[in-house]
Design a protein around this motif. Structure first.
Motif, mmCIF file in Angstrom:
data_model
loop_
_atom_site.group_PDB
_atom_site.id
_atom_site.type_symbol
_atom_site.label_atom_id
_atom_site.label_comp_id
_atom_site.label_asym_id
_atom_site.label_seq_id
_atom_site.Cartn_x
_atom_site.Cartn_y
_atom_site.Cartn_z
ATOM 1 N N LEU A 176 21.898 11.469 -0.205
ATOM 2 C CA LEU A 176 22.992 12.102 0.550
ATOM 3 C C LEU A 176 23.268 13.551 0.127
ATOM 4 C CD1 LEU A 176 25.130 12.028 2.686
ATOM 5 C CD2 LEU A 176 26.744 11.117 1.362
ATOM 6 N N VAL A 177 23.412 13.949 -1.051
ATOM 7 C CA VAL A 177 23.389 15.003 -1.733
ATOM 8 C C VAL A 177 22.236 16.016 -1.216
ATOM 9 C CG1 VAL A 177 23.511 16.409 -3.976
ATOM 10 C CG2 VAL A 177 24.836 14.088 -3.505
ATOM 11 N N ILE A 178 20.993 15.236 -1.431
ATOM 12 C CA ILE A 178 19.736 16.197 -1.120
ATOM 13 C C ILE A 178 19.827 16.382 0.423
ATOM 14 C CG2 ILE A 178 17.436 16.189 -1.097
ATOM 15 C CD1 ILE A 178 17.537 14.293 -3.609
ATOM 16 N N SER A 179 20.152 15.499 1.024
ATOM 17 C CA SER A 179 20.145 15.710 2.583
ATOM 18 C C SER A 179 20.984 16.773 3.046
ATOM 19 C CB SER A 179 20.265 14.465 3.413
ATOM 20 O OG SER A 179 21.617 13.950 3.254
ATOM 21 N N VAL A 180 22.193 16.995 2.485
ATOM 22 C CA VAL A 180 23.023 17.910 2.766
ATOM 23 C C VAL A 180 22.621 19.287 2.436
ATOM 24 C CG1 VAL A 180 25.433 18.939 2.506
ATOM 25 C CG2 VAL A 180 25.201 16.372 2.969
ATOM 26 N N ILE A 181 21.876 19.314 1.141
ATOM 27 C CA ILE A 181 21.141 20.596 0.693
ATOM 28 C C ILE A 181 20.371 21.040 1.672
ATOM 29 C CG2 ILE A 181 19.962 21.670 -0.834
ATOM 30 C CD1 ILE A 181 21.537 19.904 -3.027
ATOM 31 N N HIS A 182 19.266 20.141 2.181
ATOM 32 C CA HIS A 182 18.439 20.131 3.081
ATOM 33 C C HIS A 182 18.934 20.931 4.687
ATOM 34 C CE1 HIS A 182 14.661 20.082 5.452
ATOM 35 N NE2 HIS A 182 15.047 19.145 6.112
ATOM 36 N N PHE A 183 20.354 20.354 5.023
ATOM 37 C CA PHE A 183 20.691 20.670 6.300
ATOM 38 C C PHE A 183 21.120 22.219 6.048
ATOM 39 C CE2 PHE A 183 25.128 21.400 8.128
ATOM 40 C CZ PHE A 183 24.701 21.372 9.470
ATOM 41 N N GLU A 184 21.822 22.655 5.079
ATOM 42 C CA GLU A 184 22.499 24.022 4.846
ATOM 43 C C GLU A 184 21.146 24.873 4.281
ATOM 44 O OE1 GLU A 184 24.821 23.787 1.259
ATOM 45 O OE2 GLU A 184 26.638 22.820 2.337
ATOM 46 N N TRP A 185 20.245 24.356 4.039
ATOM 47 C CA TRP A 185 18.838 25.287 3.826
ATOM 48 C C TRP A 185 18.476 25.644 5.455
ATOM 49 C CZ3 TRP A 185 13.856 24.968 5.656
ATOM 50 C CH2 TRP A 185 13.050 25.844 5.206
ATOM 51 N N ASN A 186 18.463 24.507 6.229
ATOM 52 C CA ASN A 186 17.887 24.975 7.640
ATOM 53 C C ASN A 186 18.976 25.806 8.445
ATOM 54 O OD1 ASN A 186 15.564 23.004 8.927
ATOM 55 N ND2 ASN A 186 16.532 21.931 7.185
ATOM 56 N N VAL A 187 20.209 25.506 8.398
ATOM 57 C CA VAL A 187 21.255 26.400 8.992
ATOM 58 C C VAL A 187 21.251 27.709 8.275
ATOM 59 C CG1 VAL A 187 23.746 26.859 9.330
ATOM 60 C CG2 VAL A 187 22.820 24.260 9.631
ATOM 61 N N LEU A 188 21.090 27.991 7.169
ATOM 62 C CA LEU A 188 21.029 29.492 6.617
ATOM 63 C C LEU A 188 19.977 30.009 7.041
ATOM 64 C CD1 LEU A 188 22.448 28.639 3.008
ATOM 65 C CD2 LEU A 188 23.656 29.317 4.993
ATOM 66 N N ARG A 189 18.823 29.348 7.082
ATOM 67 C CA ARG A 189 17.408 29.842 7.410
ATOM 68 C C ARG A 189 17.428 30.140 9.028
ATOM 69 N NH1 ARG A 189 13.057 30.787 4.488
ATOM 70 N NH2 ARG A 189 11.043 30.647 5.298
ATOM 71 N N ALA A 190 18.155 29.378 9.705
ATOM 72 C CA ALA A 190 18.033 29.759 11.034
ATOM 73 C C ALA A 190 19.204 31.011 11.205
ATOM 74 C CB ALA A 190 18.673 28.509 11.995
ATOM 75 N N CYS A 191 20.112 31.273 10.773
ATOM 76 C CA CYS A 191 20.891 32.504 10.650
ATOM 77 C C CYS A 191 20.042 33.560 10.547
ATOM 78 C CB CYS A 191 22.138 32.222 9.802
ATOM 79 S SG CYS A 191 23.476 31.233 10.509
#
Length: 212
Positions: A27-42
């Motif tokens: 769960l911790v890793i998946s949230v990090i992965h989500f944030e990586w995708n969002v920041l990269r999309a920005c």
């Protein structure tokens, strides 16, 4: 964790493997992965220079703040709207669990944690698919937009939902128009929007411009 060279499938495989043995860590890793995708999309979907966007995104933890940055930078639809009401609510729950785990304030049952890993994976897919529909592959090298400086005149503005000044619409000396966030010109941040039109400014630009 993840290497930059690892694609979508490889990252998802690692998260699923981890979820089968240590769902709390997954769960911790998946949230990090989500944030990586969002920041990269920005970064990928903004028209401002990469270095400026990265500075805007610095220190953006937490789902509400990420959503605020998404709306500010991409200026299309909020992250909450993109995820939908139900998924947004579930993501808020996943973040609360993640925060308890990271800060040692509690734990979670393995089955519940696995369910939340699935929730976060759905949110990742929404962000990735949205970026892809706009022409950005988040798992490839991003286009680098460099800084330049232009003289421009303010021709319009955009307000946030709360009524504060959000963006300025400008026209440069060649007649091309573009927009930039108010934070890029701090000296005018507190002035009344109606008093700004026609004022000449000098801005650091890396935007895509368009003819009127």
């Amino acid at each position: 964790m993840f290497r930059l060279s690892e694609g979508k499938e490889e990252r998802e495989r690692k998260i699923l493997e981890c979820a089968s043995t240590d769902p709390l860590l997954a769960l911790v890793i998946s949230v990090i992965h989500f944030e990586w995708n969002v920041l990269r999309a920005c970064i990928a979907l903004s028209k401002e220079p990469n270095v400026i966007v990265r500075k805007q995104l610095k220190g953006s933890p937490g789902l509400p703040r990420l959503s605020s940055k998404w709306e500010e930078i991409i200026d299309d639809r909020s992250l909450q709207d993109l995820l939908g009401a139900n998924l947004w609510k579930e993501m808020m729950g996943a973040y609360k669990t993640r925060n308890r785990l990271v800060h040692g304030e509690g734990s979670s049952g393995p089955h519940f944690a696995r369910d939340q890993v699935t929730v976060v994976s759905d949110a990742v897919e929404n962000a990735r698919a949205y970026a892809e529909s706009a022409g950005a592959n988040l798992y490839q090298r991003l286009q680098v937009r460099k800084l330049s400086t232009v003289n421009a005149t303010i021709i319009g503005h955009q307000l946030t939902a709360s009524g504060s000044l959000k963006k300025l619409h400008l026209r440069d000396d060649s007649g091309l128009s573009f927009s930039c966030t108010v934070g890029r010109i701090p000296s005018i941040k507190r002035q009344m929007p109606s008093l700004l039109h026609g004022i000449g400014v000098r801005v650091v630009s890396g935007f895509s411009k368009r003819n009127d």
